[in-house]
Enzyme design. Sequence first.
Site, mmCIF file in Angstrom:
data_model
loop_
_atom_site.group_PDB
_atom_site.id
_atom_site.type_symbol
_atom_site.label_atom_id
_atom_site.label_comp_id
_atom_site.label_asym_id
_atom_site.label_seq_id
_atom_site.Cartn_x
_atom_site.Cartn_y
_atom_site.Cartn_z
ATOM 1 N N PRO A 101 0.831 -1.212 0.000
ATOM 2 C CG PRO A 101 -0.695 -1.526 1.729
ATOM 3 C CD PRO A 101 0.574 -2.074 1.167
ATOM 4 C CB VAL A 102 0.770 4.227 -2.213
ATOM 5 C CG1 VAL A 102 1.495 5.542 -2.383
ATOM 6 C CG2 VAL A 102 1.065 3.323 -3.400
ATOM 7 N N GLY A 107 7.059 1.343 2.937
ATOM 8 C CA GLY A 107 8.235 1.396 2.063
ATOM 9 C C GLY A 107 7.953 1.133 0.590
ATOM 10 C CB SER A 108 4.953 1.449 -1.580
ATOM 11 O OG SER A 108 4.774 2.831 -1.714
ATOM 12 C CB ALA A 110 12.371 2.155 -0.554
ATOM 13 C CB ALA A 111 9.451 -2.014 -2.316
ATOM 14 C CG ASP A 152 11.843 3.666 4.304
ATOM 15 O OD1 ASP A 152 12.136 3.538 5.502
ATOM 16 O OD2 ASP A 152 10.780 4.187 3.915
HETATM 17 C C1 MEV Z 1 10.106 6.443 6.911
HETATM 18 O O1 MEV Z 1 9.901 5.073 6.656
HETATM 19 C C2 MEV Z 1 10.996 6.640 8.087
HETATM 20 C C3 MEV Z 1 11.289 8.096 8.458
HETATM 21 O O2 MEV Z 1 12.163 8.042 9.585
HETATM 22 C C4 MEV Z 1 11.916 8.866 7.333
HETATM 23 C C5 MEV Z 1 13.321 8.398 7.016
HETATM 24 O O3 MEV Z 1 13.994 7.783 7.847
HETATM 25 O O4 MEV Z 1 13.775 8.708 5.905
HETATM 26 C C6 MEV Z 1 10.014 8.795 8.905
#
Ligand code: MEV
Length: 313
Positions: A101-102, A107-108, A110-111, A152
């Site tokens: 899910p976005v 982590g959509s 980055a994946a 991520d």
């Molecule tokens: C996002 O998954 C995690 C945050 O800490 C942002 C980051 O680390 O880049 C909110």
Amino acid sequence: MPAIFSTAPGKVILFGEHAVVYGQPAIAIPVTQFKAKAVVQALPLAKAGTIHIEAPDINLDTDLSQLPQTNPHARVIQLVLDTFNIDKPPSFLLRITSKIPVASGLGSGAAVAVATIRALSSFLGQPLGDDQVCSLAFEIEKLHHGTPSGIDNTVITYAKPVYFIKGQPIEILSPTASFTLLIADTGVSKATSETVAQVRAAWLANPSEYDAIFNNIGEITRAARSAITAGNLKLFGQLMDQNQNQLSEMDLSSPELDKLIQEAKKTGALGAKLSGGGQGGNMLALVDESNQVSVQSALKNAGAVSIFSTTIP
Ligand code: MEV
């Protein structure tokens, strides 16, 4: 030439989100129940230089030339071509699908980047190693999050539980007991870039207050790393609650998250907190065999739109 594909998992952050952007440690695990997939296929009959992108989940079906350079799909393709100094690639189709899910902290973005980098570099005959995949995916994270920590793209590239500090070599965590987490979705989407920007503005306005919160979260995360490696479930749960309090102090929780967290705790979860950017998205509840079923149904009754469980390791 056969199509080449690659997949990448989602992720959840167990401890340290947001503070990790300011140099504190964080802990994250891959979530393999959700995956993004990239398929690259030669288009030998297409006009020379054609690069077509299909991403049905977001209704994207277009040539690369039609996308702005800031589009993450356009940027990731360009980064891979630049890495190999390729000006005139063979024509190809890139098809991206994702079950992650976005805008929900899983982590959509980055994946999708990791899967695309791997599939495209293999298609070009030069498959990139994990370190290069991770650093190219970090460039895409900058488009998504503005000032990302890099956690991520790291946990998703290496697909292992990680203890992460920005700019330092990653440490892979090896828990000595298994931990079961329920991951419940509030159904509220919130772009991580927005909460990251909100925290930055608040930190700039109030540096000493925010630095103190980041330091507290850093201590909690260091303690959590010991709890994980010692297999201490009870302490792990208590630290989740403490981390949640610090995230609430920064206004990163929401009524929906608070409700799921309270219900999980009431029905016996050992700890519960939001995960990722916050103000929506997913929360985590640490459960054991005795309470997993009751916590799961409490989360459902409290409005979670999806719930699944994951076990570390
Ligand atoms: C996002 O998954 C995690 C945050 O800490 C942002 C980051 O680390 O880049 C909110």
